[in-house]
Design a protein around this motif. Structure first.
Motif, short mmCIF file in Angstrom:
data_model
loop_
_atom_site.label_atom_id
_atom_site.label_comp_id
_atom_site.label_asym_id
_atom_site.label_seq_id
_atom_site.Cartn_x
_atom_site.Cartn_y
_atom_site.Cartn_z
N GLU A 229 0.86 -1.19 0.00
CA GLU A 229 0.00 0.00 0.00
C GLU A 229 0.89 1.23 0.00
OE1 GLU A 229 -3.30 0.22 -0.20
OE2 GLU A 229 -3.65 -1.94 -0.04
N LYS B 98 1.82 0.43 -5.08
CA LYS B 98 1.19 -0.85 -4.77
C LYS B 98 1.45 -1.87 -5.88
CE LYS B 98 -3.22 -2.91 -3.51
NZ LYS B 98 -4.61 -2.64 -3.15
N CYS C 51 2.67 3.89 4.14
CA CYS C 51 2.95 2.70 3.33
C CYS C 51 2.87 1.43 4.14
CB CYS C 51 4.38 2.77 2.76
SG CYS C 51 4.69 4.09 1.60
#
Length: 105
Positions: free
Chosen positions: A54, A70, A90
């Motif tokens: 992410e 991603k 992240c």
């Protein structure tokens, strides 16, 4: 079976929190990284693969800088200097070989 969310979480560097699984030959790292957190340039004997689960993470490997998003995967050979900065919050997944002895504690 291992439930990642049940593993203890450690702040390794400011803004970098991880949960680790150690096998005979590898260390798996599940990272939560705060936006703006900086991973200083460094190197180590371990081969490393990093996947962004992410967010966006800017990483420099050797003399090449790229923005990883991603699904992107970076492969870092042993002893190659690398570092980066989280452009957003992240989630990262690392595989290190051999085992990261410094992360066993």
């Amino acid at each position: 079976m291992i439930k990642i969310e049940q593993l203890p979480q450690k702040e390794i560097k400011k803004g970098f929190k991880a949960r680790f699984v150690h096998t005979l030959h590898t260390t798996l790292g599940f990272w939560e990284v705060e936006k703006g957190a900086v991973l200083p340039m460094h190197n180590h004997i371990h081969e490393q693969s990093t996947q962004v689960l992410e967010g966006k993470f800017e990483m420099t490997i050797g003399d090449e800088t790229k923005i990883y998003e991603k699904g992107d995967l970076a492969v870092i050979p042993p002893n190659v200097i690398h570092g980066g900065v989280a452009l957003t919050n992240c989630q990262l997944f690392d595989v290190f070989s051999p085992v990261r002895e410094d992360y066993l504690k």
